[in-house]
Design an enzyme around this catalytic site. Structure first.
Site: not given
Lengths: 326, 195
Positions: B4, B7, B9-10, B12, B113
């Site tokens: 969904i 980012g 580095e990741a 989701i 952030d």
């Protein structure tokens, strides 16, 4: 229109000539840093001794006569004060002699623009990596057209960091390319890695790597230093690219000549189905052609500076410089 | 499993555990970096993030609840709501955001952030999400940076509501506010334009 550009912000005295966006000469004289690095006054002296010869060489290489030149650009900053003054004064003298309009050019913008041109990049995330600077730039149109800084180093430039480490290792010449050479076959040692959002920092890394000199293999140190620092740059660039929604990555500045850094950024681009590109190495190293290139656009865009207002700015930031139209 | 969001580095994903909808945040391998550094960063960051979420939730701050933690992944409760950046933030929401940040700083967590993109309104309550850049610290510099980021993300009017509420909810806010002023005076922040 034929425009000549003078660059002397650091170790290179460069003279380039551009006509209608085409580079027709790019000549330079480079101060040999040896194992000591740069002493600004000494480098300035070198520039003074070489300025006339390099200018004549560039005009000859372009195959034009001096009287055909219609405009001149010089590096206003950022850079070392005594060094910047040489191009500034040479530009003023030439402008007077040949009755030329003058454009005061930002060095960082010139690197980014020449790379956008040769790399055929329209609206990239631009990683600008040199001795004194390390920034992630993108073009913004508001409040005026300029390169905005999405992220940057908190302390020293990546090139400065690599050069310092080369000096600490007593490599000759003491700069980044020697680190790249010695990194072959190295194994990875854990070193401090600092990224905060789209910003990064290198002094902790330099200090730790320097402490390890003598206790570890030189190849391992050079390899680990490069890998750690370049990974930080790639992470910040990748984040900026996603945040700003860009589909192109460019790299410019002296450290853009590093093949390992280029291959890492290429990998970032591949993972995001984006295009990665850069300029030939003669434009990544400091050069006069990039200054001429931006100067021509500036003069065409009505951005000339009266001769009595031609200053130098040692800390001239890219994001305060108006960017001319393509 | 459906992705969904992505980012830097990741990734989701939306997934299910025992019939319950979950969010999976997984730190993916980055091919550009050497394996040793890649694994170290992914492991450390996953661990830090999980620790921070647990700490915050233990202090009664509204965050997604953690269901399970892997080496590189965190399974979290799926919140259904709207991000503050997609809404027109109200006085009440900005006040709540100020209180939330004050409470986070009280337990020495700097978000890293803190913008309307990481605040979610669910059942009329404000949740903080995405602790990927967060750290446990009592440095007023890091805390001031949280304020700075919010300042650059919303209108001056909304920000002043937010800051007032932050000041009122945090006992020792003077040092942090002063630090914020100092940061803004630094050269690199004067001209820098933020997203």
């Amino acid at each position: 229109m034929p425009v000549i550009g003078l660059e002397s912000s650091a170790h290179t005295f460069g003279v380039g000539i551009v006509d209608n966006g085409k580079v027709i000469a790019n000549e330079k004289a480079m101060y040999k840093i040896g194992t000591t690095g740069m002493i600004p006054a000494k480098v300035a002296e070198f520039h003074i001794d070489n300025s006339e010869e390099v200018i004549s060489r560039a005009i000859a290489a372009a195959g034009i006569s001096a009287s055909e030149i219609e405009g001149i650009g010089y590096t206003m900053g950022p850079g070392l004060g005594p060094c910047l003054q040489v191009a500034q004064l040479s530009a003023k003298m030439l402008a007077k002699k040949l009755d030329l309009k003058i454009a005061a050019v930002n060095h960082c913008v010139a690197h980014a623009e020449i790379t956008r041109h040769y790399g055929k990049l329209k609206d990239p995330i631009m990683l600008y990596v040199s001795g004194g600077n390390s920034q992630i730039l993108t073009i913004e149109d508001k409040p005026f057209r300029h390169y905005s800084v999405a992220g940057e180093t908190f302390d020293i430039g990546i090139g400065n960091m690599l050069d310092s480490f080369a000096r600490n290792l007593k490599l000759n010449p003491a700069w980044g390319s020697s680190i790249e050479k010695h990194s072959k076959g190295g194994k990875y040692l854990q070193l401090p890695y600092t990224v905060k959002g789209m910003d990064f920092s290198f002094t902790g890394l330099l200090t730790r790597a320097t402490e390890l000199i003598g206790k570890n293999d030189i190849a391992d140190l050079c390899f680990s230093l490069q890998e750690t620092a370049f990974s930080a740059l790639c992470e910040a660039t990748e984040r900026a690219m996603l945040l700003k929604n860009k589909r192109e990555i460019g790299i410019c500045g002296g450290v853009a000549q590093n093949k390992r850094l280029r291959s890492m950024l290429n990998q970032v681009a591949i993972e995001h189905k984006s295009r990665f590109s850069y300029a030939p190495d003669e434009f990544n190293a400091d050069n006069g052609a990039m200054i001429a290139f931006v100067a021509e656009r500036m003069l065409e865009d009505g951005m000339s500076t009266p001769i009595n207002k031609c200053e130098i700015k040692q800390r001239y930031r890219a994001d305060t410089a108006r960017l001319p139209r393509d | 499993m459906i992705q969904i969001n992505e980012g830097a580095e990741a990734k989701i994903y939306k997934t299910e555990i025992l019939g319950k909808e979950m969010v999976l945040k997984r730190r993916e391998t980055k091919k550009y970096r050497v394996k040793e550094l890649d694994e170290k960063l992914r492991k450390e960051r996953t661990r830090t993030e999980a620790r921070i979420i647990t700490r915050l939730s233990g202090s009664g701050i509204k965050v997604p609840r953690i269901a399970a933690i892997g080496l590189f992944s965190i399974y979290m409760e799926k919140l259904s709501g709207k991000l503050l950046k997609d809404l027109k933030p109200t006085v009440k929401q900005m006040t709540e955001a100020g209180e939330l940040l004050a409470r986070m700083h009280e337990v020495n967590v700097a978000h890293g952030d803190f913008t309307p993109a990481n605040l979610m309104l669910c059942n009329n309550q404000l949740y903080v999400i995405d602790f990927g850049l967060s750290e446990v610290t009592n440095s007023s510099e890091e805390k001031a940076l949280d304020l700075l980021l919010m300042k650059r993300s919303v209108s001056p009017k909304l920000y002043s509501i937010f800051e007032n509420s932050y000041r009122n909810s945090l006992g020792k806010s003077t040092e942090i506010i002063n630090r914020l002023k100092e940061i803004e005076k630094r050269g690199r922040y004067q001209t820098r334009t933020l997203a």
